[in-house]
Design an enzyme around this catalytic site. Structure first.
Site, PDB file in Angstrom:
ATOM      1  N   LYS A  16       0.832  -1.205   0.000  1.00  0.00           N
ATOM      2  CA  LYS A  16       0.000   0.000   0.000  1.00  0.00           C
ATOM      3  C   LYS A  16       0.868   1.257   0.000  1.00  0.00           C
ATOM      4  O   LYS A  16       0.652   2.175  -0.807  1.00  0.00           O
ATOM      5  CB  LYS A  16      -0.933   0.021   1.212  1.00  0.00           C
ATOM      6  CG  LYS A  16      -1.879   1.219   1.226  1.00  0.00           C
ATOM      7  CD  LYS A  16      -2.788   1.214   2.439  1.00  0.00           C
ATOM      8  CE  LYS A  16      -2.063   1.709   3.669  1.00  0.00           C
ATOM      9  NZ  LYS A  16      -2.964   1.919   4.827  1.00  0.00           N
ATOM     10  N   ASP A  64      -6.761   1.351   1.132  1.00  0.00           N
ATOM     11  CA  ASP A  64      -6.772   1.719   2.548  1.00  0.00           C
ATOM     12  C   ASP A  64      -8.163   1.405   3.100  1.00  0.00           C
ATOM     13  O   ASP A  64      -8.970   0.741   2.450  1.00  0.00           O
ATOM     14  CB  ASP A  64      -6.394   3.195   2.729  1.00  0.00           C
ATOM     15  CG  ASP A  64      -7.505   4.136   2.300  1.00  0.00           C
ATOM     16  OD1 ASP A  64      -8.451   3.696   1.597  1.00  0.00           O
ATOM     17  OD2 ASP A  64      -7.449   5.331   2.669  1.00  0.00           O
TER      18      ASP A  64
END
Length: 211
Positions: free
Chosen positions: A121, A140
């Site tokens: 991420k 997220d």
């Protein structure tokens, strides 16, 4: 409406709704974005931006983070939570940048995820925003929540969600797509009480009025 059709419609609507969508972490260099993203784990962007105003005045290069005493770094970033682990990761990450990358932030997923405190991420955030390189989709909490509510995935694992979204969204929009969902999650599709009556996606959202 198929998932692919809904994904295309979502992109079109959110592009019109949030034409200026962007990463809301404040940064001026790839290194600053990397550090800010590490700090953003379990912390709001607003809090990170407050903390980095001081941090970025103290540290300008990867070597600066390595030279900064751990206790001083911990004190500066304390309010972001998990500050000891984050300070350790930032120092180790920057030490590797100095030792293996000439102090520069690398531009590949493999090199980035080899750094301390950097997962897929974080690497996607840096690649997409600092270098305009679309390798994947940032998943997220907002992207995870909205992808499920919008019927784009039934998975709960961020890695599997990302793989599904990469098949549905044109590669050129991968970075933007995460911004659109994050902005929508912060401004309309709240976790507890989403504003379904005023939502721009109401007509095509399978969860409208049901959350």
């Amino acid at each position: 409406m198929t998932r692919a059709e809904r994904a295309a419609a979502i992109c079109a609507i959110l592009a019109r709704t949030y034409p200026t969508a962007h990463c809301e972490l404040d940064y001026a260099t790839p290194l600053e974005l990397l550090v800010a993203t590490i700090l953003s784990a379990q912390c709001t962007d607003k809090r990170v931006n407050i903390v980095t105003r001081e941090l970025f005045r103290v540290c300008h290069t990867a070597a600066d983070y390595v030279a900064l005493p751990a206790e001083q770094l911990e004190e500066i970033i304390k309010t972001t939570g998990f500050f000891r682990a984050k300070a350790k990761n930032i120092r180790a990450c920057c030490a590797r940048l100095v030792a293996q990358h000439g102090g520069e932030v690398p531009r590949t997923m493999e090199a980035l995820t080899a750094l301390a405190g950097v997962g897929r991420k974080t690497a996607n955030v840096v690649l997409g925003n600092a270098f305009d390189i679309n390798v994947g989709v940032v998943v997220d909490t907002h992207v995870q929540r909205l992808s499920a509510r919008l019927g784009l995935t039934k998975n709960t694992d961020p890695v599997k969600i990302e793989q599904e979204l990469m098949k549905l969204i044109p590669r050129a929009q991968w970075t933007l797509f995460s911004h659109w969902l994050i902005w929508h999650g912060r401004r309309r599709c709240y976790a507890r009480k989403p504003d379904c009556p005023a939502c721009e996606l109401r007509a095509i959202c399978p969860s409208a009025g049901k959350v």
